[in-house]
Design a protein around this motif. Structure first.
Motif, PDB file in Angstrom:
ATOM      1  N   TYR A  31      87.467 -57.249 -44.117  1.00 46.86           N
ATOM      2  CA  TYR A  31      87.119 -56.750 -42.788  1.00 46.86           C
ATOM      3  C   TYR A  31      88.344 -56.685 -41.877  1.00 46.86           C
ATOM      4  O   TYR A  31      88.442 -55.786 -41.032  1.00 46.86           O
ATOM      5  CB  TYR A  31      86.018 -57.598 -42.159  1.00 46.86           C
ATOM      6  N   VAL A  32      89.286 -57.610 -42.039  1.00 52.25           N
ATOM      7  CA  VAL A  32      90.542 -57.529 -41.286  1.00 52.25           C
ATOM      8  C   VAL A  32      91.268 -56.234 -41.659  1.00 52.25           C
ATOM      9  O   VAL A  32      91.754 -55.495 -40.798  1.00 52.25           O
ATOM     10  CB  VAL A  32      91.430 -58.766 -41.551  1.00 52.25           C
ATOM     11  N   ILE A  33      91.321 -55.950 -42.943  1.00 47.87           N
ATOM     12  CA  ILE A  33      91.988 -54.730 -43.411  1.00 47.87           C
ATOM     13  C   ILE A  33      91.267 -53.491 -42.866  1.00 47.87           C
ATOM     14  O   ILE A  33      91.914 -52.543 -42.393  1.00 47.87           O
ATOM     15  CB  ILE A  33      92.059 -54.727 -44.952  1.00 47.87           C
ATOM     16  N   MET A  34      89.946 -53.499 -42.900  1.00 46.83           N
ATOM     17  CA  MET A  34      89.196 -52.361 -42.359  1.00 46.83           C
ATOM     18  C   MET A  34      89.436 -52.205 -40.860  1.00 46.83           C
ATOM     19  O   MET A  34      89.526 -51.073 -40.357  1.00 46.83           O
ATOM     20  CB  MET A  34      87.701 -52.509 -42.656  1.00 46.83           C
ATOM     21  N   ASN A  35      89.556 -53.309 -40.132  1.00 46.34           N
ATOM     22  CA  ASN A  35      89.870 -53.225 -38.697  1.00 46.34           C
ATOM     23  C   ASN A  35      91.234 -52.564 -38.475  1.00 46.34           C
ATOM     24  O   ASN A  35      91.404 -51.783 -37.543  1.00 46.34           O
ATOM     25  CB  ASN A  35      89.846 -54.605 -38.042  1.00 46.34           C
ATOM     26  N   ARG A  36      92.174 -52.885 -39.322  1.00 47.35           N
ATOM     27  CA  ARG A  36      93.491 -52.249 -39.198  1.00 47.35           C
ATOM     28  C   ARG A  36      93.389 -50.748 -39.441  1.00 47.35           C
ATOM     29  O   ARG A  36      94.028 -49.957 -38.747  1.00 47.35           O
ATOM     30  CB  ARG A  36      94.493 -52.891 -40.155  1.00 47.35           C
ATOM     31  N   LEU A  37      92.585 -50.361 -40.407  1.00 51.08           N
ATOM     32  CA  LEU A  37      92.396 -48.936 -40.671  1.00 51.08           C
ATOM     33  C   LEU A  37      91.697 -48.258 -39.495  1.00 51.08           C
ATOM     34  O   LEU A  37      92.155 -47.231 -38.991  1.00 51.08           O
ATOM     35  CB  LEU A  37      91.588 -48.737 -41.953  1.00 51.08           C
ATOM     36  N   ARG A  38      90.605 -48.825 -39.054  1.00 58.46           N
ATOM     37  CA  ARG A  38      89.787 -48.189 -38.009  1.00 58.46           C
ATOM     38  C   ARG A  38      90.496 -48.109 -36.663  1.00 58.46           C
ATOM     39  O   ARG A  38      90.217 -47.208 -35.884  1.00 58.46           O
ATOM     40  CB  ARG A  38      88.459 -48.918 -37.902  1.00 58.46           C
ATOM     41  N   THR A  39      91.400 -49.038 -36.392  1.00 56.19           N
ATOM     42  CA  THR A  39      92.147 -48.999 -35.128  1.00 56.19           C
ATOM     43  C   THR A  39      93.517 -48.339 -35.301  1.00 56.19           C
ATOM     44  O   THR A  39      94.295 -48.312 -34.358  1.00 56.19           O
ATOM     45  CB  THR A  39      92.324 -50.417 -34.534  1.00 56.19           C
ATOM     46  N   ARG A  40      93.797 -47.844 -36.500  1.00 58.43           N
ATOM     47  CA  ARG A  40      95.082 -47.206 -36.814  1.00 58.43           C
ATOM     48  C   ARG A  40      96.257 -48.127 -36.467  1.00 58.43           C
ATOM     49  O   ARG A  40      97.289 -47.702 -35.961  1.00 58.43           O
ATOM     50  CB  ARG A  40      95.231 -45.855 -36.113  1.00 58.43           C
ATOM     51  N   TYR A  41      96.055 -49.418 -36.776  1.00 59.32           N
ATOM     52  CA  TYR A  41      97.075 -50.417 -36.499  1.00 59.32           C
ATOM     53  C   TYR A  41      98.391 -50.029 -37.171  1.00 59.32           C
ATOM     54  O   TYR A  41      98.408 -49.652 -38.341  1.00 59.32           O
ATOM     55  CB  TYR A  41      96.597 -51.790 -37.001  1.00 59.32           C
ATOM     56  N   ARG A  42      99.472 -50.073 -36.422  1.00 54.52           N
ATOM     57  CA  ARG A  42     100.816 -49.707 -36.877  1.00 54.52           C
ATOM     58  C   ARG A  42     100.874 -48.267 -37.385  1.00 54.52           C
ATOM     59  O   ARG A  42     101.721 -47.916 -38.194  1.00 54.52           O
ATOM     60  CB  ARG A  42     101.328 -50.692 -37.915  1.00 54.52           C
ATOM     61  N   GLY A  43      99.939 -47.437 -36.923  1.00 58.07           N
ATOM     62  CA  GLY A  43      99.939 -46.017 -37.268  1.00 58.07           C
ATOM     63  C   GLY A  43      99.388 -45.685 -38.639  1.00 58.07           C
ATOM     64  O   GLY A  43      99.441 -44.534 -39.068  1.00 58.07           O
ATOM     65  N   ASN A  44      98.838 -46.658 -39.342  1.00 54.23           N
ATOM     66  CA  ASN A  44      98.347 -46.419 -40.697  1.00 54.23           C
ATOM     67  C   ASN A  44      96.974 -45.763 -40.676  1.00 54.23           C
ATOM     68  O   ASN A  44      96.083 -46.193 -39.960  1.00 54.23           O
ATOM     69  CB  ASN A  44      98.307 -47.735 -41.480  1.00 54.23           C
TER      70      ASN A  44
END
Length: 135
Positions: A31-44
């Motif tokens: 879920y942490v990884i999915m949050n990074r995807l959904r918020t485009r963390y670091r442009g990813n």
């Protein structure tokens, strides 16, 4: 759009980061990884780029002792099958975290990462501490 390569990379990241944390721990890391995807963390903008973003998930670091195992494991390995199942679940699952929970670290680290200084985890599970609102 989630591709087969994204699911495989997420499963391998869970294998490298959380295979010893039980299914619930795998889900939380997922879920942490999915949050990074959904918020485009670091442009990813894909699970592959989120998981393989340099120095973000230590299992992908060149010097990590698990890296070779992580890259060669396949579905004949029971733990990897469990990680694959967890990867599929987090893609469609109900995330228990707010979208800003995008960081965690293992308590076994010799010292906490700099970004955790003065911060309090929103969740502790097994050997991992989870954090919200880290820039």
């Amino acid at each position: 759009m989630i591709r087969t390569q994204d699911i495989d990379t997420l499963a391998r990241t869970l294998y490298g980061e959380a295979r010893g944390e039980g299914y619930a721990g795998m889900l939380l890391v997922g879920y942490v990884i999915m949050n990074r995807l959904r918020t485009r963390y670091r442009g990813n903008a894909s699970l592959v780029t989120v998981c393989r973003d340099p120095w973000q998930f230590s299992c992908w670091n060149r010097n990590d002792p698990n890296r070779v195992r992580l890259e060669t494991v396949d579905l004949t390995d029971k733990d990897f099958r469990t990680c694959y199942r967890a990867a599929l679940e987090v893609i469609d699952g109900v995330n228990p975290f707010s979208p800003q929970v995008r960081h965690y670290y293992a308590k076994s680290m010799p010292k906490p990462p700099f970004w955790a200084e003065g911060k309090f985890p929103v969740k502790e599970h097994g050997r991992h501490l989870f954090y919200e609102g880290i820039a």
